[in-house]
Design a protein around this motif. Structure first.
Motif, PDB file in Angstrom:
ATOM      1  N   HIS A   1      96.662  63.965  58.699  1.00 58.32           N
ATOM      2  CA  HIS A   1      95.687  64.709  57.893  1.00 58.32           C
ATOM      3  C   HIS A   1      94.286  64.231  58.286  1.00 58.32           C
ATOM      4  O   HIS A   1      94.149  63.265  59.051  1.00 58.32           O
TER       5      HIS A   1
ATOM      6  N   SER B   1      92.193  63.074  56.093  1.00 57.46           N
ATOM      7  CA  SER B   1      91.740  62.101  55.096  1.00 57.46           C
ATOM      8  C   SER B   1      91.308  60.748  55.684  1.00 57.46           C
ATOM      9  O   SER B   1      90.418  60.106  55.115  1.00 57.46           O
TER      10      SER B   1
ATOM     11  N   GLN C   1      87.642  60.037  55.748  1.00 52.47           N
ATOM     12  CA  GLN C   1      86.985  59.510  54.537  1.00 52.47           C
ATOM     13  C   GLN C   1      86.756  58.012  54.677  1.00 52.47           C
ATOM     14  O   GLN C   1      85.675  57.503  54.396  1.00 52.47           O
TER      15      GLN C   1
ATOM     16  N   ARG D   1     101.870  67.105  62.715  1.00 51.30           N
ATOM     17  CA  ARG D   1     103.091  66.714  61.992  1.00 51.30           C
ATOM     18  C   ARG D   1     104.302  67.210  62.767  1.00 51.30           C
ATOM     19  O   ARG D   1     104.227  68.222  63.466  1.00 51.30           O
TER      20      ARG D   1
ATOM     21  N   GLN E   1      92.617  70.857  59.847  1.00 46.60           N
ATOM     22  CA  GLN E   1      92.242  70.703  58.441  1.00 46.60           C
ATOM     23  C   GLN E   1      90.739  70.490  58.343  1.00 46.60           C
ATOM     24  O   GLN E   1      90.080  70.157  59.324  1.00 46.60           O
TER      25      GLN E   1
ATOM     26  N   GLU F   1      88.251  68.209  55.720  1.00 46.59           N
ATOM     27  CA  GLU F   1      88.201  67.245  54.641  1.00 46.59           C
ATOM     28  C   GLU F   1      86.802  67.268  54.046  1.00 46.59           C
ATOM     29  O   GLU F   1      85.829  67.455  54.781  1.00 46.59           O
TER      30      GLU F   1
HETATM   31  N1  DAH Z   1      95.354  64.983  52.921  1.00 54.39           N
HETATM   32  C1  DAH Z   1      96.091  65.891  52.080  1.00 54.39           C
HETATM   33  C2  DAH Z   1      97.171  66.584  52.901  1.00 54.39           C
HETATM   34  O1  DAH Z   1      97.043  66.698  54.076  1.00 54.39           O
HETATM   35  C3  DAH Z   1      95.196  66.933  51.491  1.00 54.39           C
HETATM   36  C4  DAH Z   1      94.240  66.352  50.504  1.00 54.39           C
HETATM   37  C5  DAH Z   1      94.578  66.278  49.175  1.00 54.39           C
HETATM   38  C6  DAH Z   1      93.012  65.856  50.901  1.00 54.39           C
HETATM   39  C7  DAH Z   1      93.752  65.736  48.236  1.00 54.39           C
HETATM   40  C8  DAH Z   1      92.143  65.324  49.950  1.00 54.39           C
HETATM   41  C9  DAH Z   1      92.530  65.258  48.627  1.00 54.39           C
HETATM   42  O2  DAH Z   1      90.945  64.831  50.288  1.00 54.39           O
HETATM   43  O3  DAH Z   1      91.656  64.739  47.728  1.00 54.39           O
HETATM   44  O4  DAH Z   1      98.147  66.991  52.360  1.00 54.39           O
END
Ligand code: DAH
Length: 335
Positions: free
Chosen positions: A177, A179, A182, A203, A217, A219
């Motif tokens: 992801h 994330s 961050q 994935r 994605q 973010e």
């Molecule tokens: N990283 C999660 C995924 O790939 C998606 C996600 C959910 C990102 C909640 C976020 C969050 O920043 O706050 O499934």
């Protein structure tokens, strides 16, 4: 004697005006003005003249010399300018060349997913966010641990991670992801932070009509003082309307992600009144802030993430997401 020199000087002026190169100019100067020149000879012979005639003869001699000097300087100037022109002509690029009209021009275009990504960036940049990036190959720390997913956590298996076998000591993977960006952003700078991070994610899914093993994605992360769930809901609403149109609504539904607390999924409204799930979001978990050296008593944040390819599929009502990676220009040239 003086007349002889004046005649030679007048001829020299003509020769200088026609001289084709700097070597010729120097030759004429040497002949007329140098130490063994006609001028030097004439000057020496001034002494033989009657004192009464000497001053007049000297003036004429100097006048003739000055004219030769001026003609030589003019010739040098003329040759330097011509040389510059030649050089410019030789180095000139013709940027006006056109293909013959018989060749049909085929313009390239941006991939629909790239177009969606660019528009998403534009919408968030318009809201004051900057664009951040991170690597596509990550360690377990960034992909999981720092995001509050320790190795015993059941959420790990839900990511269908593709591992990269580099041996000990680190567990390395293609990021599952966006994330992890961050974490990289919060490690690198002090709050307030307002960023979006679009990019490729991976994935071990088998490709089908709604899944690709390599997908995109975006973010979002905001960290500031006194940030609340209301800011998150308002931001999502504003983004959804800017991207899909004023009539489209958004809603949050309670959900669970290890890196946010509370967590939600966000949906957007469809013309027929049904709701479509777009992505996940929530308030950044205090553990995540602490993992990045940020004091959760002073700073709060919200985060969200969703698939860009899915968004493009919805926008263009495409029924098989694999069309995006088949590289069929008949399909791609429609967008
Ligand atoms: N990283 C999660 C995924 O790939 C998606 C996600 C959910 C990102 C909640 C976020 C969050 O920043 O706050 O499934």
């Amino acid at each position: 004697m003086i007349e002889g020199y004046e005649q030679a000087a007048a001829r020299a002026e003509e020769r200088l005006a026609a001289a084709a190169d700097l070597g010729a100019v120097s030759g004429i100067e040497r002949e007329l003005l140098g130490r063994r020149s006609l001028f030097a000879d004439a000057k020496r012979r001034l002494g033989d003249l009657d004192p009464g005639d000497r001053a007049e003869a000297g003036r004429r001699l100097n006048g003739a010399r000055a004219r030769v000097e001026a003609a030589a300087a003019a010739a040098r100037e003329r040759l330097a300018a011509a040389d510059r022109d030649d050089r410019h002509a030789a180095e000139r690029l013709d940027l006006t060349e056109r293909l013959p009209q018989t060749v049909p021009l085929r313009r390239g275009r941006l991939h629909p997913v790239t177009q969606a990504r660019d528009r998403l960036e534009d919408v968030f940049v318009g809201m004051g966010y900057t664009v951040a990036e991170g690597p596509e190959v990550e360690s377990a720390w960034y992909n999981f641990e720092a995001l509050n997913i320790p190795d015993w956590h059941p959420a790990r298996s839900s990511f269908d991670t593709i591992f990269v076998d580099l041996g000990e000591p680190e567990e390395v993977m293609l990021r599952a992801h966006t994330s992890p960006v961050q974490i990289r952003v919060m490690e690198g700078r002090k709050p307030p932070v307002y960023i979006v991070a679009p990019g490729r994610t991976f994935r071990s899914d088998t490709a089908d009509a709604t899944h690709l093993p390599a997908f995109n994605q975006i973010e979002g992360l905001a960290v500031d003082r006194n940030i609340t769930m209301g800011d998150l809901a308002g931001t999502i609403d504003e983004f959804v309307r800017a991207f899909f149109g004023r009539e489209v609504k958004s809603r949050l539904r309670p959900s669970y992600f290890p890196f946010t607390e509370p967590s939600a999924e966000f949906d957007i409204s469809r013309p027929d009144g049904s709701w479509l799930e777009l992505g996940g979001c929530g308030m950044v978990h205090p553990n995540v802030l602490r993992n990045c050296g940020i004091d959760p008593e002073q700073w709060q944040g919200f985060a969200f993430g969703f698939g860009i390819d899915r968004l493009a599929v919805m926008r263009h009502e495409i029924d098989d997401i694999r069309e995006f990676v088949n590289n069929d220009t008949r399909f791609l040239s429609q967008f």
